[in-house]
Design a protein around this motif. Structure first.
Motif, PDB file in Angstrom:
ATOM      1  N   MET A  84      40.302  44.494  47.720  1.00 35.24           N
ATOM      2  CA  MET A  84      40.534  43.190  48.343  1.00 35.24           C
ATOM      3  C   MET A  84      42.021  42.840  48.324  1.00 35.24           C
ATOM      4  N   ARG A  85      42.676  43.146  47.211  1.00 33.71           N
ATOM      5  CA  ARG A  85      44.105  42.863  47.066  1.00 33.71           C
ATOM      6  C   ARG A  85      44.926  43.683  48.086  1.00 33.71           C
ATOM      7  N   HIS A  88      37.835  34.835  43.606  1.00 30.45           N
ATOM      8  CA  HIS A  88      37.084  36.013  43.165  1.00 30.45           C
ATOM      9  C   HIS A  88      37.598  36.529  41.828  1.00 30.45           C
ATOM     10  N   PHE A  89      38.909  36.562  41.689  1.00 32.24           N
ATOM     11  CA  PHE A  89      39.486  37.084  40.450  1.00 32.24           C
ATOM     12  C   PHE A  89      39.125  36.197  39.256  1.00 32.24           C
ATOM     13  N   LEU A 113      47.722  43.907  53.686  1.00 36.62           N
ATOM     14  CA  LEU A 113      47.731  44.489  55.030  1.00 36.62           C
ATOM     15  C   LEU A 113      47.208  43.519  56.084  1.00 36.62           C
ATOM     16  N   HIS A 114      46.845  42.295  55.633  1.00 39.05           N
ATOM     17  CA  HIS A 114      46.306  41.259  56.525  1.00 39.05           C
ATOM     18  C   HIS A 114      44.985  41.690  57.178  1.00 39.05           C
ATOM     19  N   HIS A 115      44.206  42.486  56.456  1.00 39.22           N
ATOM     20  CA  HIS A 115      42.872  42.856  56.918  1.00 39.22           C
ATOM     21  C   HIS A 115      41.878  41.790  56.473  1.00 39.22           C
ATOM     22  N   LEU A 116      40.733  41.729  57.164  1.00 37.63           N
ATOM     23  CA  LEU A 116      39.733  40.717  56.823  1.00 37.63           C
ATOM     24  C   LEU A 116      39.170  40.926  55.416  1.00 37.63           C
ATOM     25  N   PRO A 131      43.378  33.266  52.700  1.00 35.83           N
ATOM     26  CA  PRO A 131      43.117  34.602  52.139  1.00 35.83           C
ATOM     27  C   PRO A 131      43.485  34.709  50.656  1.00 35.83           C
ATOM     28  N   GLN A 132      44.669  34.226  50.284  1.00 34.27           N
ATOM     29  CA  GLN A 132      45.096  34.289  48.890  1.00 34.27           C
ATOM     30  C   GLN A 132      44.208  33.415  48.011  1.00 34.27           C
TER      31      GLN A 132
END
Length: 243
Positions: free
Chosen positions: A134-135, A200-201, A140-143, A193-194
């Motif tokens: 995920m990180r 999650h973390f 990479l700006h992926h979903l 996103p962040q």
């Protein structure tokens, strides 16, 4: 006593029911090839559109696979992926995203608490691996819907409850599609996103620290936040379609 009128099932639903029954009864076995679209049209006496809709549903349910240039074949399924009435409902029912998130709050909040009590080293590794992917996707700006799904599934697995895991498996395909469509809308906001990764973390840290209450609270907060974003997206879509 209040009785509601009986609705005639859609044609494609009846086709799916018949084919799935043939599979369940062993008349169609893994590796068997289904008749061509033209043959199915003639046998069922229905339109080609109905046949295609039925085959799409069977693919989503994991019962058949389409091999390019070869045809449609019965898939080999195991006990974990066997289609249930709930999976069938998720395939044919439309606009169930909000209900899906209500169900997730019931299942995953409890799963997070159980994971905090029962997770072993392999479970922690699975969660951490999903977070690391995920990180990387974040940079990479992926979903990142795949590691997102893997993270939540790892928590359900770490609860070490077979019934709960089966429920998550049943919801899995619908959850993947929901995560992809929702994340594409959430990513429109630069800080989202962040923020999602951080949530999650923090859930992972609470589970690793064996903090049951905190793990449950963080999971609930996370799911409520995503659910609220989904509601806003639905309202925006309604407004756009009205213009």
């Amino acid at each position: 006593m209040i009785l509601k009128p009986i609705k005639t099932p859609k044609v494609y639903e009846q086709i799916v029911d018949q084919i799935s029954q043939q599979i369940a009864q062993g008349n169609l076995k893994p590796g068997d090839r289904l008749p061509s679209e033209r043959e199915l049209v003639e046998r069922f006496k229905v339109s080609r559109a109905s046949i295609r809709e039925a085959l799409s549903a069977l693919v989503m349910m994991g019962l058949v696979e389409v091999r390019s240039g070869e045809g449609t074949y019965i898939r080999r399924v195991n006990a974990e992926s066997v289609v249930t009435p709930l999976a069938w409902m998720l395939v044919i029912e439309k606009n169930t995203d909000l209900e899906l998130y209500e169900s997730r709050k019931i299942i995953e909040v409890q799963a997070a608490g159980l994971a905090a009590e029962r997770a072993n080293i392999d479970d922690f590794n699975d969660m951490f691996e999903a977070l690391e992917t995920m990180r990387k996707n974040l940079k990479l700006h992926h979903l990142g819907e795949e590691p997102d799904h893997n993270f939540h599934y790892a928590i359900a697995k770490a609860a070490h409850n077979k019934i709960l895991l089966r429920l998550m498996t049943t919801l899995s395909d619908t959850l993947r599609k929901s995560l992809k469509s929702n994340r594409s809308k959430i990513f429109e906001h630069e800080d989202s996103p962040q923020k999602l990764f951080n949530e999650h973390f923090q859930i992972y840290e609470a589970i690793k620290n064996r903090d049951v209450e905190k793990a449950q609270k963080l999971m609930m907060d996370h799911l409520v936040g995503v659910e609220n974003n989904l509601r806003r997206c639905i309202v925006d879509d309604i407004k756009e379609s009205a213009h």
